[in-house]
Design an enzyme around this catalytic site. Structure first.
Site, PDB file in Angstrom:
ATOM      1  N   ASP A 435       0.680  -1.254  -0.030  1.00  0.00           N
ATOM      2  CA  ASP A 435       0.030  -0.247  -0.005  1.00  0.00           C
ATOM      3  C   ASP A 435       0.796   1.182  -0.060  1.00  0.00           C
ATOM      4  O   ASP A 435       2.286   1.176   0.338  1.00  0.00           O
ATOM      5  CB  ASP A 435      -0.780  -0.065   1.232  1.00  0.00           C
ATOM      6  CG  ASP A 435      -2.031  -1.066   1.257  1.00  0.00           C
ATOM      7  OD1 ASP A 435      -2.198  -1.295  -0.032  1.00  0.00           O
ATOM      8  OD2 ASP A 435      -2.628  -1.337   2.126  1.00  0.00           O
ATOM      9  N   ASP A 738      -4.687  -3.023   5.074  1.00  0.00           N
ATOM     10  CA  ASP A 738      -5.174  -2.502   6.353  1.00  0.00           C
ATOM     11  C   ASP A 738      -6.499  -2.468   6.503  1.00  0.00           C
ATOM     12  O   ASP A 738      -6.968  -2.523   7.630  1.00  0.00           O
ATOM     13  CB  ASP A 738      -4.400  -1.178   6.639  1.00  0.00           C
ATOM     14  CG  ASP A 738      -4.843  -0.309   5.334  1.00  0.00           C
ATOM     15  OD1 ASP A 738      -5.851  -0.497   4.673  1.00  0.00           O
ATOM     16  OD2 ASP A 738      -3.965   1.010   5.256  1.00  0.00           O
ATOM     17  N   ASP A 742      -9.482  -5.789   2.379  1.00  0.00           N
ATOM     18  CA  ASP A 742      -8.045  -6.453   1.869  1.00  0.00           C
ATOM     19  C   ASP A 742      -7.907  -7.935   2.395  1.00  0.00           C
ATOM     20  O   ASP A 742      -6.958  -8.512   2.093  1.00  0.00           O
ATOM     21  CB  ASP A 742      -6.986  -5.321   2.445  1.00  0.00           C
ATOM     22  CG  ASP A 742      -6.815  -4.216   1.880  1.00  0.00           C
ATOM     23  OD1 ASP A 742      -6.873  -3.972   0.798  1.00  0.00           O
ATOM     24  OD2 ASP A 742      -6.437  -3.302   2.563  1.00  0.00           O
TER      25      ASP A 742
END
Length: 1004
Positions: A435, A738, A742
């Protein structure tokens, strides 16, 4: 007072009666407090029999504060979802009042208040099943078949030895084996017991979830174990519900109750039909607040979890491969041990063996039965000892040690391992999908730009009043963040970093008063933000004029696409034509190119009749909106992230950034971090949007997936799709995540890495490793430790196989040719202890080095024993075999000594060879085997202990170890022979090896 004594009756009265009782109690307590203070100040003692004080002393014991409510009834109320019973309590607000909790400001939260609640309703903990005791691991160690055979042999040898030679002399042989077996069992049991304790410790850390609660008018984070009955808990997407409770307020709250009910469908929670929330469930969508009614063992989750123990017997892929290797070596050892047994028995019963005095040991019927049994037991013990020696049971121990050691050290390096297999799998990772926000960047957001129309606003005073009000409404009402002002006037903002940045800007720059705005409006409907929609919206009614408005906030280009007009700098509404739209797109791209996250605000007023017709759809209007303004939020890159990315790339690991930000922001950050090179332009295949990737055909995706470095505006499904494609291409993929959405990607990846700070509980539970500081540098540290685990295991395999090969060859050749075993059972067990336990301790605890990141990733299908390892171990084993066999057959004449001293020389040389070879095993390829040795105190300690114990065995425990004392010259000779392994190792490392795996047919 009658009203106070009849509280149960009040519980069934309308809510007004509740408030009256609540006010009466607090008024009475205040009156008592004032009287008490007055008495204290005037130094007057009031009579203890004064009736008012006796009647109002509600603090007399812990339960008196809550004597008007029953814990069992409360727990049953939620468990059975009993709406009728809830109405009898006066609704959710009635329950909150009975629990002395303010629905808006929470409980007082002082230590005394919390203590009373825990004493009355219990704490939010549950008893764990008892951990396995040390005795359990001792029993497990005794279950090893070879240990049992040795114990039988030792017992028989002890019995016959005492019978033949008496207690004083006869116990040595059997007793020595028993002591050696005891040492092996003790070390194994201690190691496993300590590992189990470490797992329990890690389990406690991973279960310690932080929960947002409102206490003393302030939203704050506390441990889940500190939650008490009456607490007001704030819930957001991905949170775990910390206790049983009742829904107070919120919007679009959906809960995953599969952990309790097994049903996969999300359950909608609301105030009217289903206000019940259960501990252990997960928030799937929306947000809300709840009042806690039951904690710990009074919840279904607590009762269920108290019966579940953590399985610490998880077998990792590497352990499975090592067990296969152990089995193969064990079969060879078993064959050799059987041949030794047969040869020794045949030689004994054919009269080809002689005792210490030169007499034939077996003379048919003339030999006593006790002597025959004693001799056979000794032969069996020797054969079993060879078998024990050959079985590399130290390999699983080495894996356990290195995994446990690396897990402990990784904790210090901000990574908490949830699944053991992830440690070693990370060492084989070829691609890391990361990310952006919080991982590559600091996640410290700050608003640096605001555009109103086509103008960049530097001073809030230049914003038109009507637009200013719209901005304030859009920020204050369309948020999950909160603002707390303490008594000194200091502001405390809570929520996600983006929400905090927007709130602080609007309060400090625009003078927004969130409380007043919320008080003057009623929120009718909310669409909460999630990573798929990338926007959030509210439908609200103003109390002043009863008008209905829609406010949207989210990704700039997505909000812009929903707009048909915009407010200019003067506050006028202007139509948004194609040219104007392009101008706004250029503003967005310009901010994104400077690494700013772009947020847009939009508004629309809804006519009453239109609202009434659309009310049944429960959907907020998304078209023909008016753009209020564009905001640029800066999130700086983390210091050192570029270096970490370059380190990964140098180690042959590809870094791909998958983000929800727009393509321009993503490209700017990726270039800054070193993921993209400056010459890679926007038209190259390195940068792509999630939607484009999604629309590729399966073949196109497989063709282009390896070229992609950045995927912008991606949804969780796009991330999952990329991982699946990379795995099909043969990559070992690690992925960071997070959010709740996901979870599928984290589960699909070979290694799922969740974020400890910003990660939701759903993401953490789906991951293998939790990155505690959300830092990409910590991800790289996990990669380094993963490679270190694999490298340490290879070092130990090389060391152990050298000993195994040498010991088997020496014993077999000596038995076949001379009919005698050079090393006794006790000596073999001692070597086994050095090799298996002490060797594992020394080599399995090496720390990561820079050299590990200079190699390409090791494929999971590649042989465990590489050509380099074969080269090293064969050279050392051949040297040891040749030297020790020379000593066996010519040692007596070379040194001019008797057989007893010759056997001691063989034993001593063999052990010292392993000590010196342990240094060689530290570096599989590098010639300098001493580099960094001062950093591994444990290695030096193990070497020191081994040498000291060997001196004790040879010089002082002659009866026990069946050895003779050696003089200085003999010691020097043993050390010189063993030390030759260093120059041999140096020369051997100069020999090049083929890349094609040696013994490829052995799939180890």
């Amino acid at each position: 007072m009658a009203a106070l004594q009849n509280v149960p009756a009040i519980l069934r009265q309308p809510i007004k009666r509740w408030r009256l009782a609540f006010t009466t109690i607090y008024f009475s307590r205040t009156l008592r407090s004032l009287l008490h203070d007055s008495a204290s100040n005037n130094s007057i003692k009031l009579p203890s029999s004064t009736p008012p004080f006796v009647a109002l002393d509600v603090n007399a014991d812990a339960g008196a504060e809550f004597s008007n409510i029953d814990q069992t009834s409360l727990a049953t109320l939620v468990k059975e979802k009993n709406l009728d019973q809830l109405l009898e309590f006066g609704g959710v607000e009635g329950v909150a009042i009975a629990l002395r909790s303010d629905v808006r400001n929470g409980i007082h939260g002082a230590a005394k208040d919390v203590g009373q609640r825990q004493a009355t309703f219990g704490s939010n903990t549950y008893p764990r099943p008892p951990t396995k005791s040390f005795f359990h691991f001792v029993v497990e160690a005794f279950k090893d078949l070879t240990i049992l055979v040795l114990l039988v042999c030792a017992t028989l040898s002890l019995c016959f030895g005492i019978k033949e030679h008496g207690l004083k002399e006869g116990w040595y042989d059997g007793g020595s084996i028993l002591v050696a077996v005891f040492l092996v069992i003790s070390v194994s049991a201690v190691s496993n017991y300590r590992q189990n304790k470490q797992f329990d410790k890690l389990s406690k850390v991973s279960n310690n979830i932080l929960v947002n609660v409102v206490r003393n008018e302030r939203c704050q984070q506390i441990s889940i174990f500190e939650v008490v009955v009456g607490d007001i808990v704030c819930l957001r997407i991905g949170d775990q519900v910390p206790a049983d409770g009742l829904f107070l307020d919120g919007h679009s709250l959906q809960v995953d109750e599969s952990s309790i009910t097994g049903e996969s469908e999300n359950v909608e929670v609301n105030a009217s039909r289903n206000p019940f929330l259960f501990s252990g469930t997960k928030v799937a969508d929306g947000y809300g607040r709840m009042v806690v009614t039951a904690v710990g063992m009074n919840t279904t989750w607590g009762q269920m979890m108290s019966t579940i123990s953590r399985d610490t017997n998880e077998q990792t892929p590497l352990q499975a491969r090592l067990n296969k290797l152990t089995s193969s070596i064990g079969k060879i050892g078993l064959t050799v041990a059987f041949l030794v047994l047969v040869v020794l028995l045949v030689r004994y019963f054919t009269g080809n063996t002689k005792d210490e005095n030169g007499n034939t040991e077996f003379n048919g019927s003339k030999t006593k039965s006790d002597d025959v049994v004693n001799a056979v037991v000794g032969i069996i013990a020797s054969a079993v000892s060879i078998l024990v020696m050959s079985i590399p049971e130290g390999l699983p121990l080495a894996v356990t040690l290195t995994l446990a050691y690396s897990m402990k050290r990784m904790m210090a390096d901000q990574a908490m391992v949830r699944k053991l297999s992830a440690c070693e799998t990370m060492g084989s990772a070829t691609t890391i999908c990361t990310d952006k926000t919080g991982t590559l960047t600091l996640n410290q957001m700050k608003v640096t730009k605001f555009w109103l129309g086509k103008d960049s606003i530097e001073d809030s005073s230049s914003i038109a009043p009507n637009v200013l009000k719209l901005i304030q409404h859009g920020v204050a009402l369309n948020t999950t963040g909160t603002i707390y002002r303490d008594t000194t006037g200091k502001l405390d903002f809570s929520g996600s970093p983006t929400e905090k940045a927007i709130l602080s800007w609007c309060v400090l720059e625009l003078g927004m008063d969130m409380e007043i705005l919320k008080h003057n409006c009623t929120i009718l409907h909310v669409e909460a933000f999630n990573s798929e929609k990338k926007r959030s919206g509210i439908l609200m009614r103003k109390k002043t004029d009863n008008t209905i408005h829609v406010h949207w906030k989210g990704a700039a280009e997505m909000i812009l696409a929903m707009c048909s007009s915009y407010y200019d700098a003067s506050g006028r509404m202007t139509d948004l034509n194609a040219a104007e739209r392009m101008g706004f797109e250029q503003i967005i791209q310009g901010m994104a190119a400077t690494s700013l996250r772009c947020i847009a605000f939009a508004h629309k007023q809804i006519p009453e009749e239109e609202h009434e017709t659309g009310q049944s759809r429960k959907k907020i209007e998304e078209d023909r909106l008016t753009l209020i303004g564009l905001m640029g939020i800066k999130d700086p890159c983390r210091p050192g992230v570029r270096k970490a990315v370059e380190e990964c790339q140098h180690a042959g690991v590809n870094i791909k950034m998958i983000t929800g930000d727009n393509v321009f922001t993503a490209r700017a950050i990726a270039t800054e971090c070193g993921i993209l090179k400056a010459d890679q332009n926007m038209n190259s295949e390195a940068v792509i949007e999630g939607e484009v990737f999604r629309k590729y055909t399966p073949n196109e995706r497989m063709e282009k997936v390896e070229k992609i470095c950045v995927m912008a505006r991606s949804s969780p499904f796009d991330k999952l799709l990329m991982i699946q494609c990379l795995k099909r291409k043969g990559h070992v993929v690690a992925v960071t995540g997070d959010g709740t959405n996901d979870a599928p990607a984290l589960k699909e990846a070979d290694i799922g890495l969740s974020m400890g700070i910003q990660g939701t509980e759903v993401a953490k539970e789906s991951s293998d490793i939790i990155i505690l500081d959300d830092n990409f540098a910590s991800v790289v540290m996990v990669l380094r430790w993963g490679r270190c685990v694999y490298n340490n295991i290879q070092k130990f395999i090389q060391f152990q196989l050298t000993v195994n090969l040498a010991a088997l060859a020496i014993n077999f050749v000596a038995v076949v040719s001379a009919g005698e075993v050079p090393l006794t059972a006790v000596q073999l067990l001692w070597v086994n202890l050095i090799m298996d336990t002490l060797g594992a301790l020394a080599l399995a605890t090496e720390q990561p080095t820079k050299e590990l990141m200079e190699k390409q990733p090791v494929g999971q299908e590649e042989p465990l024993i590489t050509n380099i390892m074969w080269r090293n171990l064969l050279a050392q084993a051949l040297y040891q075999i040749s030297v020790l066999l020379t000593l066996q057959f010519k040692g007596g004449s070379i040194f001019g000594v008797q057989d007893k001293i010759k056997s001691t020389l063989i034993f001593n040389t063999f052990v010292l060879c392993q000590v010196f070879n342990e240094f060689n095993a530290r570096k599989l390829e590098k010639k300098n085997i001493f580099k960094g040795i001062h950093k591994n105190k444990l290695f030096l300690g193990v070497i020191g202990i081994t040498v000291i114990l060997q001196v004790v065995m040879v010089e002082f425990l002659n009866k026990f170890a069946d050895t003779e004392r050696l003089d200085r010259g003999q010691w020097e000779a043993c050390i010189a022979i063993a030390a030759m392994s260093w120059p041999i190792g140096l020369v051997v490392k100069c020999i090049p090896v083929s890349k094609k795996p040696f013994l490829r047919y052995l799939k180890w």
